[in-house]
Design a protein around this motif. Sequence first.
Motif, PDB file in Angstrom:
ATOM      1  N   VAL A 127       0.836  -1.204   0.000  1.00 33.63           N
ATOM      2  CA  VAL A 127       0.000   0.000   0.000  1.00 33.63           C
ATOM      3  C   VAL A 127       0.868   1.250   0.000  1.00 33.63           C
ATOM      4  CG1 VAL A 127      -1.760   1.277   1.282  1.00 33.63           C
ATOM      5  CG2 VAL A 127      -1.918  -1.215   1.098  1.00 33.63           C
ATOM      6  N   ALA A 128       1.998   1.209   0.725  1.00 34.69           N
ATOM      7  CA  ALA A 128       2.928   2.343   0.695  1.00 34.69           C
ATOM      8  C   ALA A 128       3.444   2.583  -0.718  1.00 34.69           C
ATOM      9  CB  ALA A 128       4.095   2.097   1.648  1.00 34.69           C
ATOM     10  N   ALA A 129       3.789   1.514  -1.429  1.00 35.52           N
ATOM     11  CA  ALA A 129       4.264   1.659  -2.806  1.00 35.52           C
ATOM     12  C   ALA A 129       3.174   2.252  -3.693  1.00 35.52           C
ATOM     13  CB  ALA A 129       4.710   0.302  -3.355  1.00 35.52           C
ATOM     14  N   ASP A 149      -1.371   5.819   4.438  1.00 35.07           N
ATOM     15  CA  ASP A 149      -2.765   6.242   4.574  1.00 35.07           C
ATOM     16  C   ASP A 149      -3.262   7.001   3.353  1.00 35.07           C
ATOM     17  OD1 ASP A 149      -4.991   6.006   6.186  1.00 35.07           O
ATOM     18  OD2 ASP A 149      -4.688   7.935   7.176  1.00 35.07           O
ATOM     19  N   ALA A 150      -2.334   7.411   2.475  1.00 29.65           N
ATOM     20  CA  ALA A 150      -2.748   8.109   1.253  1.00 29.65           C
ATOM     21  C   ALA A 150      -3.575   7.219   0.344  1.00 29.65           C
ATOM     22  CB  ALA A 150      -1.516   8.619   0.498  1.00 29.65           C
ATOM     23  N   LEU A 151      -3.428   5.911   0.505  1.00 32.01           N
ATOM     24  CA  LEU A 151      -4.187   4.938  -0.287  1.00 32.01           C
ATOM     25  C   LEU A 151      -4.896   4.032   0.704  1.00 32.01           C
ATOM     26  CD1 LEU A 151      -4.586   4.187  -3.285  1.00 32.01           C
ATOM     27  CD2 LEU A 151      -2.798   2.479  -2.987  1.00 32.01           C
ATOM     28  N   ASP A 152      -6.210   4.139   0.775  1.00 24.62           N
ATOM     29  CA  ASP A 152      -6.966   3.502   1.857  1.00 24.62           C
ATOM     30  C   ASP A 152      -7.174   2.011   1.570  1.00 24.62           C
ATOM     31  OD1 ASP A 152      -8.358   3.190   4.165  1.00 24.62           O
ATOM     32  OD2 ASP A 152      -9.968   4.577   3.685  1.00 24.62           O
ATOM     33  N   GLY A 153      -6.030   1.293   1.495  1.00 23.65           N
ATOM     34  CA  GLY A 153      -6.085  -0.119   1.179  1.00 23.65           C
ATOM     35  C   GLY A 153      -5.444  -1.000   2.219  1.00 23.65           C
ATOM     36  N   HIS A 154      -5.157  -0.466   3.414  1.00 22.14           N
ATOM     37  CA  HIS A 154      -4.421  -1.208   4.434  1.00 22.14           C
ATOM     38  C   HIS A 154      -5.372  -1.842   5.447  1.00 22.14           C
ATOM     39  CE1 HIS A 154      -5.045   2.600   6.576  1.00 22.14           C
ATOM     40  NE2 HIS A 154      -4.561   3.177   5.482  1.00 22.14           N
ATOM     41  N   ASP A 155      -4.815  -2.736   6.251  1.00 25.54           N
ATOM     42  CA  ASP A 155      -5.621  -3.503   7.201  1.00 25.54           C
ATOM     43  C   ASP A 155      -6.266  -2.601   8.251  1.00 25.54           C
ATOM     44  OD1 ASP A 155      -3.829  -3.662   9.896  1.00 25.54           O
ATOM     45  OD2 ASP A 155      -2.515  -3.774   8.159  1.00 25.54           O
ATOM     46  N   GLY A 156      -7.297  -3.133   8.897  1.00 25.03           N
ATOM     47  CA  GLY A 156      -7.989  -2.389   9.944  1.00 25.03           C
ATOM     48  C   GLY A 156      -8.672  -3.332  10.916  1.00 25.03           C
TER      49      GLY A 156
END
Length: 461
Positions: A35-37, A86-93
């Motif tokens: 997601v950072a990439a 967080d710029a790409l809202d694709g990470h775990d939660g």
Amino acid sequence: MAHAFNEFVHGLRYDDLPASVRDFARRWLLDLIGVAAGGVRTDLSHIIRNHAARQFGAGSGAARMLFDGRVVSAAGAALAGGMTIDALDGHDGHKLTKGHVGCGVFPALLALSQAENSTAGDDFLTALVIGYEIGTRAGIALHRTVPDYHTSGAWIAVACAALGARVLGLDAVRTREAIGIAEYHGPRSQMMRCIDAPTMVKDGSGWGAMTGVSAAYLAAAGFTGAPAVTVEAPEVADLWSDLGSNWRILEQYYKPFPVCRWAQPPLLATLGLRDAHGIASTDVDHIEITTFHHSLRLATRRPKTTEQAQYSTSFPTAVAMVRGHVGPDDIALHNLSDREVLRLSDSMVITESDDYNAAFPARRIAHATLVLKDGRRLTSPPTEATGDPENPVPMEQVRRKFRAYATPVLRAERIADIEAAIANLATGGLDALSTAVTGPIDEPANAPAPVRPEPGGAAHR
């Protein structure tokens, strides 16, 4: 602060972790890096990394920013890294925090490890687990004890302060002060304001990471700030009594799409109908969505920025109907004016269900109806997002997503190096991973994304 909390922060070792916990630490680490990439090409990431380079100069402890290469302070690297992810809202939660932990914990821990020359890979994985365990509990505690709904940065700050205390080797007294400083200064910002008016402030994750790292260094210097109410208050004692026995890192959900989790059940319900019936978007007059209140609040129909596209229910659902997938490129700035997508987004009818509201936040449920131009109505079952902890996706799907997000900006050899470094982290040390994820990207920042992640299919219940 209770002895058990301090012992967990400073005394937990890799051998204490169950095999499943180790596996999930690697899973979330790989996903966060992907997601950072994907996020590094956004305007948000460019601005915050340039800001960190100008305003967070490196002192005695220095760290390199994720996918950037420039050296800044540990707090600056945590800020830039947290906001890039967080710029790409694709990470775990996590369902009960209604937010995220890993997106701030990982870059803060990496920055602290670089700044303090902590290179043991097994200790890095152990500390990552500690961050998830503390951050998740702090988030649940905050929701339990205050009426406002705050962004994830509020509890990320607490987790990152704990990690800073561990890396810096603070004693019990200064660890307690660090946790208190972080809780007090953590960004208790209004989450629903960003839902109603999406901007680059997003979920406060980078600010929380910066605050937590700063809190640890302040405590090391003698600054005071205890107590942390979300950790020490009697009414939340039960949340902390099972540290080391109830592993909340296993409770995180995986995101197949880079948009708000609340938008994903409607998106998947629509995608499921499209695939099951072989329907083209041009066959559809309009889409009707029945969902829960927080999903209804994601109300931007015609996004002008990627932040607005990520915090929308109608737009990514329309994208799924038109294209059959939703990836980083689909919610990028240059892809927000597709006429067919906007037609379906504008005409979408979205209502809320009392039953679905009652199930939230433990469950996020929606269903969709495709109203076709020939008069037929196709309705999905109640649908929940793919990747919930009760039904985790196969690790191979996480790898495919990582490769899809990383391919536009990293060479194939570097992608393979990252995967190998994570797989061998416990025995091979941190240096290989750190080098691979902190160097500048390999492709121009405006390069189009040639590979799309697989959507993962619909999950019906």
